[in-house]
Design an enzyme around this catalytic site. Structure first.
Site, PDB file in Angstrom:
ATOM      1  N   GLY A 182      32.876  -0.184   3.047  1.00 50.37           N
ATOM      2  CA  GLY A 182      32.078  -1.355   3.382  1.00 50.37           C
ATOM      3  C   GLY A 182      31.342  -2.082   2.282  1.00 50.37           C
ATOM      4  O   GLY A 182      30.742  -3.129   2.562  1.00 50.37           O
ATOM      5  N   GLY A 184      32.427  -3.728  -0.377  1.00 47.90           N
ATOM      6  CA  GLY A 184      33.148  -4.804  -1.065  1.00 47.90           C
ATOM      7  C   GLY A 184      32.670  -6.188  -0.671  1.00 47.90           C
ATOM      8  O   GLY A 184      32.190  -6.419   0.447  1.00 47.90           O
ATOM      9  N   CYS A 187      34.632  -7.492   2.309  1.00 45.63           N
ATOM     10  CA  CYS A 187      34.821  -6.488   3.363  1.00 45.63           C
ATOM     11  C   CYS A 187      33.768  -6.698   4.441  1.00 45.63           C
ATOM     12  O   CYS A 187      32.587  -6.865   4.132  1.00 45.63           O
ATOM     13  CB  CYS A 187      34.702  -5.082   2.782  1.00 45.63           C
TER      14      CYS A 187
END
Length: 349
Positions: A182, A184, A187
């Site tokens: 999570g 990124g 993302c």
């Protein structure tokens, strides 16, 4: 239901505490690291930064550019077999020796890899087995079977964020465990699922578990500036994977878009609607998109960005007295903070 109440940290929550140093110049810092891998038995010498296996980052062109600085690239998995064969068969390019071949865990992914492997012999040294959720028994079993079939390949597998499954993956055959759920920039897993783990704490905990078994980890995601890359290494990461920091360059791929006289490149997560439509005919009805698309100003050649990252990393080492990148985590003391930078004149990116 239970709640873990001990503090978990992200890159924004800490700064390095400076220490007395005998280093006279940043130029004296050695960023090359040599690793020996638990299962493959191979060794490698590189600057252990990896371009992410996204089709708007992990390209053949990016691999060639980063290899000049001894950096790795995890190639995206959507090239044709003949393109991979051409790339890995070129013995005159340093790039193929530092590149990770990336694949998922479906049978077509495995058959495609076998075809490339048959055509290129021993040219492929690194493989990245990549799924969004590394906690399934199916994934761990795939890593085990892949190791049995290809005992001499150096395998990176993930993603996970906790010590227990880091250990499980190493025992199953992974040499390097990819850490991050999570963090990124494109993302949306945390938004869509509520699942995740602050990246710095994930790196610290997974590195401790991996190193106890003779394995390695790669921190994947969450780095937005060179200082974050240094913090990942300071926290114990052996490798650091970068997506957004390397996106929108000439070598990154990504569709070029012209708007109001400015040039942009598309950048998106590999679980986004855009990627799913491009490669899977759309988002399956049983799942939701866990990525987004953004337009980033075109940044030109990646060379200047690489120099910024490596220059920042050398400076970190001089501040804390680490003559080699290998020594950075040993020299690291983090201090918790509530503010990173002075933003009186706006954020200085």
């Amino acid at each position: 239901m239970r709640i873990e109440e001990d503090l978990k940290l992200d890159f924004k929550d800490v700064l390095f505490r400076p220490k007395r140093s005998t280093l006279g110049s940043r130029a004296n810092v050695e960023l090359l690291r040599e690793y020996r891998y638990r299962h493959s038995g191979r060794t490698s010498t590189s600057v252990p930064i990896v371009a992410a296996n996204m089709d708007t980052v992990g390209t053949f062109e990016m691999s060639a550019a980063l290899a000049r600085h001894h950096l790795h690239t995890a190639l995206h998995k959507h090239y044709a077999v003949e393109d991979y064969v051409r790339f890995f068969s070129d013995a005159n390019r340093e790039a193929h020796r530092l590149a990770f071949y990336s694949l998922g865990i479906l049978e077509p992914d495995l058959e495609k890899f076998r075809a490339v492997r048959r055509a290129t012999g021993e040219a492929i040294e690194f493989v990245c087995i990549d799924v969004a959720n590394g906690y399934t028994e199916t994934f761990i079993d795939f890593v085990r079977r892949f190791r049995d079939e290809f005992p001499t390949l150096t395998i990176m597998a993930g993603n996970v964020v906790t010590a227990d499954v880091t250990e499980a993956l190493i025992l199953a055959g992974a040499d390097i465990v990819k850490v991050g759920i999570g963090p990124g920039s494109v993302c949306t897993t945390r938004k869509m699922t509520g699942v995740g783990y602050p990246q710095l704490s994930a790196i610290i905990e997974c590195a401790d578990a991996a190193h106890g078994l003779g394995g390695h980890i790669c921190g994947d995601g969450g780095c937005t500036v060179p200082g974050d890359v240094a913090k990942a290494f300071g926290g114990g990461a052996d490798f650091v994977m970068l997506g957004g920091m390397l996106a929108a360059h000439d070598e990154s791929g990504g569709e070029i878009v012209e708007r109001d006289g400015r040039t942009y490149r598309r950048f998106y997560g590999m679980s986004s609607d855009v990627a799913m439509k491009k490669y899977a005919g759309g988002v399956a009805k049983y799942r939701a998109s866990e990525g987004k698309e953004v337009l980033l100003p075109a940044r030109g050649p990646v060379e200047n960005t690489v120099q910024d990252i490596l220059g920042g990393l050398r400076s970190t080492c001089t501040y804390v007295g680490a003559r080699k990148l290998k020594d950075l985590s040993k020299c690291t003391t983090f201090v918790r903070v509530t503010q990173q930078i002075n933003e009186v004149y706006g954020r200085a990116d």
